[in-house]
Design an enzyme around this catalytic site. Sequence first.
Site, mmCIF file in Angstrom:
data_model
loop_
_atom_site.group_PDB
_atom_site.id
_atom_site.type_symbol
_atom_site.label_atom_id
_atom_site.label_comp_id
_atom_site.label_asym_id
_atom_site.label_seq_id
_atom_site.Cartn_x
_atom_site.Cartn_y
_atom_site.Cartn_z
ATOM 1 N N THR A 1 38.541 -47.656 -17.189
ATOM 2 C CA THR A 1 38.643 -48.844 -16.337
ATOM 3 C C THR A 1 39.578 -49.889 -16.922
ATOM 4 O O THR A 1 40.307 -50.571 -16.194
ATOM 5 C CB THR A 1 37.242 -49.458 -16.126
ATOM 6 N N THR B 1 34.100 -46.836 -19.992
ATOM 7 C CA THR B 1 32.756 -47.128 -20.509
ATOM 8 C C THR B 1 31.712 -46.092 -20.098
ATOM 9 O O THR B 1 30.622 -46.058 -20.672
ATOM 10 C CB THR B 1 32.276 -48.516 -20.038
ATOM 11 N N ASP B 2 32.024 -45.254 -19.102
ATOM 12 C CA ASP B 2 31.041 -44.270 -18.638
ATOM 13 C C ASP B 2 30.497 -43.413 -19.773
ATOM 14 O O ASP B 2 29.323 -43.028 -19.765
ATOM 15 C CB ASP B 2 31.659 -43.347 -17.579
#
Length: 337
Positions: A18, A93-94
């Site tokens: 992201t 960040t997943d």
Amino acid sequence: MQNQVPRRRVAVYGMGGTIAMAGVGGVVPSLSAAQLLDAVPGLADTGIDIEVNDFRRLPGASLGFADLTALAVDIDKRLASGDVDGIVVTQGTDTIEETSYLLDLFHTAPQPVVVTGAMRNPTLAGADGPANLLAAVQTAAHPGSRDHGVLVVLADEIHAARHVRKTHATSGHTFQSPNTGPLGHLVEGNPHFLSRLPAARATLDLTALHTDPRVALVTVVFGDDGALVHDLAAWADGLVVAAFGVGHVPQGLVPVLSELAEHIPVVLASRAGSGPGLSSTYGFPGSESDLLEQGLIRAGFLDPLKSRILLWSLLATGHDGGSIAEVFRRAGAYGQG
């Protein structure tokens, strides 16, 4: 003539995510690591020299073990050169709670490796990527960050990779360490460590990586009949069971888990989100003591996601049942119990 203090040097590895996304009608990873750094206010004023490496440009969900082991090898070589004070990795960040722990298991150098990302992409008002990247660079460059293993830095908080978890789908404060709290905070651009983890942590030999095992993770649910784990040994090299509470499963699952444990390592973790799996408090069929007697391996304070990363890493480096259990005793923080 006064001696000049050498400038600190940090290498930044861009992996996508992201923090690097842009576009119309659905953002995708498209920004280079250099572009990310150019967008960070105040970075030039830190006096830190930055080296940039565009390593991958993928969403966090699409990273795999091959990507992260290749990154670990490259970081190891870069740190061995001795001319960088720290490493920063930017990614989605997943999967940070998993990838950072994988890097931590193979990180033995004193220099810090700091993983960061963003919850709001650069096209949104209040994008957090620049602030997180600045904090990560400042942490990686600081001498006080040495010998902490791999760190995760977001929202001006510093977490240990082996404890941090993503706890909210959209919040900028999603990363928490439920069992320990953060190691420290960024204050006026400087990392302040308020606590230290025990010196001993599980690390593995990066040069011993030689296989890519399949490790399954199965979450036990209410009314579970065990259908998902039947015949699992036919294709999986290891299994992590995310059990109820302190390590409980329906009693009907005990025979199949016991049989699986005769063929592959089966790790017993808690799905609760924090707190340890126990060893001897309960005694009913399907309790933690019953399952450990059947040969399952106790995860202790390691959550199911970290347990899977550790089990994969141990199998990939040639560990067998006895040595796997011993490393889990150390990594799960119950070796003295």
